[in-house]
Design an enzyme around this catalytic site. Structure first.
Site, PDB file in Angstrom:
ATOM      1  N   PRO A  29     123.572 -65.809  13.206  1.00 16.89           N
ATOM      2  CA  PRO A  29     123.887 -65.250  11.897  1.00 16.89           C
ATOM      3  C   PRO A  29     123.880 -63.721  11.862  1.00 16.89           C
ATOM      4  CG  PRO A  29     121.698 -66.227  11.876  1.00 16.89           C
ATOM      5  CD  PRO A  29     122.333 -66.602  13.179  1.00 16.89           C
ATOM      6  N   ASN A  30     124.842 -63.217  11.136  1.00 14.07           N
ATOM      7  CA  ASN A  30     125.017 -61.799  10.839  1.00 14.07           C
ATOM      8  C   ASN A  30     125.519 -60.971  12.010  1.00 14.07           C
ATOM      9  OD1 ASN A  30     124.158 -61.993   8.073  1.00 14.07           O
ATOM     10  ND2 ASN A  30     122.094 -62.285   8.886  1.00 14.07           N
ATOM     11  N   ARG A  65     126.630 -53.388  10.241  1.00 15.55           N
ATOM     12  CA  ARG A  65     125.293 -53.704   9.741  1.00 15.55           C
ATOM     13  C   ARG A  65     124.233 -52.899  10.485  1.00 15.55           C
ATOM     14  NH1 ARG A  65     121.853 -58.456  11.828  1.00 15.55           N
ATOM     15  NH2 ARG A  65     120.092 -58.388  10.423  1.00 15.55           N
ATOM     16  N   TYR A 116     121.388 -51.501  15.486  1.00 20.00           N
ATOM     17  CA  TYR A 116     122.258 -52.275  16.372  1.00 20.00           C
ATOM     18  C   TYR A 116     123.391 -51.470  16.996  1.00 20.00           C
ATOM     19  CZ  TYR A 116     119.828 -56.061  14.024  1.00 20.00           C
ATOM     20  OH  TYR A 116     118.855 -56.896  13.532  1.00 20.00           O
ATOM     21  N   ASN A 176     122.138 -65.102  21.592  1.00 17.72           N
ATOM     22  CA  ASN A 176     121.510 -64.194  20.639  1.00 17.72           C
ATOM     23  C   ASN A 176     121.514 -64.964  19.329  1.00 17.72           C
ATOM     24  OD1 ASN A 176     120.757 -62.293  18.762  1.00 17.72           O
ATOM     25  ND2 ASN A 176     121.963 -60.643  19.671  1.00 17.72           N
ATOM     26  N   ALA A 218     118.437 -64.175  13.495  1.00 22.19           N
ATOM     27  CA  ALA A 218     117.245 -64.579  12.748  1.00 22.19           C
ATOM     28  C   ALA A 218     116.793 -66.005  13.065  1.00 22.19           C
ATOM     29  CB  ALA A 218     117.492 -64.430  11.247  1.00 22.19           C
ATOM     30  N   GLU A 268     117.985 -65.669  26.639  1.00 22.85           N
ATOM     31  CA  GLU A 268     117.879 -65.195  25.256  1.00 22.85           C
ATOM     32  C   GLU A 268     118.119 -63.682  25.255  1.00 22.85           C
ATOM     33  OE1 GLU A 268     114.354 -64.799  21.854  1.00 22.85           O
ATOM     34  OE2 GLU A 268     113.980 -65.964  23.666  1.00 22.85           O
ATOM     35  N   HIS A 312     118.550 -60.078  22.792  1.00 17.18           N
ATOM     36  CA  HIS A 312     118.427 -59.337  21.526  1.00 17.18           C
ATOM     37  C   HIS A 312     118.853 -57.904  21.783  1.00 17.18           C
ATOM     38  CE1 HIS A 312     116.325 -62.650  19.668  1.00 17.18           C
ATOM     39  NE2 HIS A 312     115.614 -62.731  20.775  1.00 17.18           N
ATOM     40  N   ARG A 346     109.807 -54.000  15.792  1.00 16.87           N
ATOM     41  CA  ARG A 346     110.272 -54.261  14.435  1.00 16.87           C
ATOM     42  C   ARG A 346     109.221 -55.066  13.667  1.00 16.87           C
ATOM     43  NH1 ARG A 346     116.234 -56.178  14.515  1.00 16.87           N
ATOM     44  NH2 ARG A 346     115.994 -55.614  12.335  1.00 16.87           N
TER      45      ARG A 346
END
Length: 153
Positions: free
Chosen positions: A19-20, A27, A32, A83, A86, A107, A109, A116
């Site tokens: 998502p996103n 964003r 990012y 990735n 969330a 995985e 990111h 964060r």
């Protein structure tokens, strides 16, 4: 969105984004960067082609669709780069789907999740991944591809 590069008889590596991530480049560029998801997909496809490999790139904001693609990768893929956005921190469904795989999972990111918010420090993906790459920006995707190719070539 799906993109696949050609490759001899080997199965593609699935590059799945949650998502996103379709909003990359727009964003929170201070977190990012300004690279878009299309830029990442092109970069990973080029990197794969240079290594005689192929990728299938997909993105969804829907958890069930990601689960379906992980299931598809069981028989049609040679690895998964994920990735999960969330969903990394919330999805037992993605964990369970990944646990069914007999192919490597990395995985990824873009940001360093440990710098964060504290809720980002827990991953349901990590326990079923061969490795985790975080905080190295979009280059994490090509590093993940190289890690998977080291296992399957």
């Amino acid at each position: 969105m799906a993109k696949q590069t050609s490759r001899s008889n080997a199965k593609p590596i699935y590059v799945l984004n949650g998502p996103n991530l379709n909003l990359l480049g727009q964003r929170e560029p201070h977190i990012y960067g300004t690279t878009t998801l299309a830029d990442i997909e092109a970069m990973v496809a080029k990197h794969a082609k240079a290594r005689s490999a192929s990728v299938t790139c997909r993105q969804s904001n829907h958890e069930g669709e990601l689960v379906d693609w992980i299931h598809e990768a069981r028989t049609k893929g040679s690895g998964v780069i994920l990735n999960a956005g969330a969903y990394t921190h919330t999805s037992i469904a993605l964990h369970d789907a990944l646990a069914t795989l007999d192919i490597p999972v990395i995985e990824v990111h873009i940001s360093n999740v440990y710098k964060r918010e504290s809720f980002r420090h827990h991953s349901y993906i990590s326990p079923v991944a061969k490795g985790v790459i975080c905080g190295l920006g979009v280059q994490g995707y090509t590093l993940a591809l190289d890690a998977i190719l080291a296992d399957i070539v």
